[in-house]
Scaffold this motif. Sequence first.
Motif, PDB file in Angstrom:
ATOM      1  N   ILE A   1       0.735  -0.968   0.023  1.00 21.96           N
ATOM      2  CA  ILE A   1      -0.033  -0.294   0.015  1.00 21.96           C
ATOM      3  C   ILE A   1       0.494   1.338   0.047  1.00 21.96           C
ATOM      4  O   ILE A   1       0.075   2.509  -0.306  1.00 21.96           O
ATOM      5  CB  ILE A   1      -1.277  -0.402   1.262  1.00 21.96           C
TER       6      ILE A   1
ATOM      7  N   ASP B   1       0.628   3.493  -3.264  1.00 22.37           N
ATOM      8  CA  ASP B   1      -0.381   4.384  -3.889  1.00 22.37           C
ATOM      9  C   ASP B   1      -0.400   5.673  -2.162  1.00 22.37           C
ATOM     10  O   ASP B   1      -0.792   6.652  -2.721  1.00 22.37           O
ATOM     11  CB  ASP B   1      -1.679   3.923  -3.502  1.00 22.37           C
ATOM     12  N   LEU B   2      -0.162   5.474  -1.498  1.00 20.90           N
ATOM     13  CA  LEU B   2      -0.186   6.454  -0.175  1.00 20.90           C
ATOM     14  C   LEU B   2       0.846   7.245  -0.655  1.00 20.90           C
ATOM     15  O   LEU B   2       0.591   9.077   0.081  1.00 20.90           O
ATOM     16  CB  LEU B   2      -0.162   5.968   1.253  1.00 20.90           C
TER      17      LEU B   2
ATOM     18  N   LEU C   1      -0.832   9.858  -3.070  1.00 25.48           N
ATOM     19  CA  LEU C   1      -2.226  10.476  -2.274  1.00 25.48           C
ATOM     20  C   LEU C   1      -0.979  12.314  -2.924  1.00 25.48           C
ATOM     21  O   LEU C   1      -0.728  12.734  -2.974  1.00 25.48           O
ATOM     22  CB  LEU C   1      -2.048  10.484  -1.163  1.00 25.48           C
TER      23      LEU C   1
ATOM     24  N   HIS D   1      -3.246  16.212  -2.598  1.00 23.67           N
ATOM     25  CA  HIS D   1      -4.062  17.197  -1.672  1.00 23.67           C
ATOM     26  C   HIS D   1      -5.337  17.738  -2.798  1.00 23.67           C
ATOM     27  O   HIS D   1      -4.973  17.858  -3.881  1.00 23.67           O
ATOM     28  CB  HIS D   1      -3.966  18.407  -1.029  1.00 23.67           C
TER      29      HIS D   1
ATOM     30  N   GLY E   1      -5.458   0.548   2.232  1.00 20.38           N
ATOM     31  CA  GLY E   1      -5.033   1.166   1.621  1.00 20.38           C
ATOM     32  C   GLY E   1      -5.715   2.469   1.678  1.00 20.38           C
ATOM     33  O   GLY E   1      -5.793   3.913   1.572  1.00 20.38           O
ATOM     34  N   VAL E   2      -7.048   1.635   0.984  1.00 18.42           N
ATOM     35  CA  VAL E   2      -7.963   2.828   0.280  1.00 18.42           C
ATOM     36  C   VAL E   2      -9.099   3.706   1.578  1.00 18.42           C
ATOM     37  O   VAL E   2      -9.014   4.272   2.369  1.00 18.42           O
ATOM     38  CB  VAL E   2      -9.040   1.806  -0.555  1.00 18.42           C
TER      39      VAL E   2
ATOM     40  N   ALA F   1      -6.237   6.169   2.693  1.00 18.18           N
ATOM     41  CA  ALA F   1      -5.897   7.261   2.010  1.00 18.18           C
ATOM     42  C   ALA F   1      -7.384   8.047   1.690  1.00 18.18           C
ATOM     43  O   ALA F   1      -7.598   9.126   1.960  1.00 18.18           O
ATOM     44  CB  ALA F   1      -6.146   6.752   0.939  1.00 18.18           C
ATOM     45  N   ARG F   2      -8.843   7.697   2.372  1.00 15.87           N
ATOM     46  CA  ARG F   2      -9.506   7.886   3.141  1.00 15.87           C
ATOM     47  C   ARG F   2      -9.504   9.459   4.057  1.00 15.87           C
ATOM     48  O   ARG F   2     -10.309  10.681   4.323  1.00 15.87           O
ATOM     49  CB  ARG F   2     -10.818   7.607   3.042  1.00 15.87           C
TER      50      ARG F   2
ATOM     51  N   LEU G   1      -6.547  10.294   5.244  1.00 17.83           N
ATOM     52  CA  LEU G   1      -5.225  11.489   5.024  1.00 17.83           C
ATOM     53  C   LEU G   1      -5.958  12.497   3.619  1.00 17.83           C
ATOM     54  O   LEU G   1      -5.628  13.352   4.122  1.00 17.83           O
ATOM     55  CB  LEU G   1      -4.628  10.934   3.831  1.00 17.83           C
ATOM     56  N   THR G   2      -7.545  12.387   2.806  1.00 15.42           N
ATOM     57  CA  THR G   2      -7.732  12.716   2.068  1.00 15.42           C
ATOM     58  C   THR G   2      -8.684  13.847   3.061  1.00 15.42           C
ATOM     59  O   THR G   2      -9.137  15.038   2.137  1.00 15.42           O
ATOM     60  CB  THR G   2      -8.245  12.625   0.797  1.00 15.42           C
TER      61      THR G   2
END
Length: 341
Positions: free
Chosen positions: A59, A62-63, A66, A68, A324-325, A328-329, A331-332
């Motif tokens: 993962i 992809d991280l 990411l 912004h 990972g998804v 990511a959610r 972090l975003t």
Amino acid sequence: MTQMQSTTSTFTASPSPRFEGTGLNLVAKRYVAEDHNPDGVTLIFFHCTGSHKEVFEPIIPDLLALKHPVEGKPIVREAWLLDNPAHGDASVYNDEALKRQEAGFTVEEWCECFKILYASGAFEGHTLIPIGHSVGATAIILATMPSALPPISFKSLILVEPSLITRAAWDEHLEQQEFALKTVSTMITKRRDTWKSRADARAYFEARIPWGSWDPRILDLFVQHALREVTVEENGQPVKKVTLCCTRLQEYTQYTNTEPHFVAADRVGTLDRSVAVHVILGEREDVVPEYCHDSVLELRPVASLQKVPDAGHFVVQENPDGLGVAIARILTGEAAPRAAL
């Protein structure tokens, strides 16, 4: 695919009087994207018992990629994966030091090793977000508490299937908890731990729980990084084989040492509210009963709660892409609070 570089480093730490004079090696792998943002956050990953730092590798790209949603800059500055000193590559470096101890290495000592690394200035100027799976979640929570070293300030915490339970919930379900602990302990002490080759070991794992349900990439990483070569004597002759990096004693100790999980659970409730706590669970209830998670979630409002499909307690191993998804959610800023679920 994000272009990134990785470097592996070892740091010497003496987390307790048991290791004074010898110290322990904390082994870390650092990943930095070529277009990294020096103002981004630094992710630090702590694995579960019996695992190894590379379990998170699928993962990481992809991280690091990411961006912004408004500024378009990378969100992540870099990512660090840390071996528990009794696991993975670290177990090889620490073999002699660990053998000299009658008791297994503890999660408290892992936490102190990380604090020593932090105190060295390795993360000076970084904004830290630790991500801990199972006992790794306990480690990062303990790091926020004072000990021989000062507590560490994190921007937020991401707890993945934490192995936490309050004392009250433990006592309420005492019979069930003690039975589960006894069952796991017996399995560990009787578990096979040596094979003639890595291929032989992989075939063994594929046919058994829990490894058989793991993502093939994760199983490959386990065979590569959770096993090490040893020489044993058979019929008076030295023979090369492979064995688990995390010995049965070390794994047994980390499962049966329940006190730090109570302490960490209490800490969740008293942690400064400015530190966001995010929780990621597997959708399937298996190893950790729902009442364990609920006992901790009731201690404070969490910034977000997500459940990863097609996964249970071993969410990191069973559905790394889904994990990972979920990360990511967070972090975003897209992850929803518990009340919205």
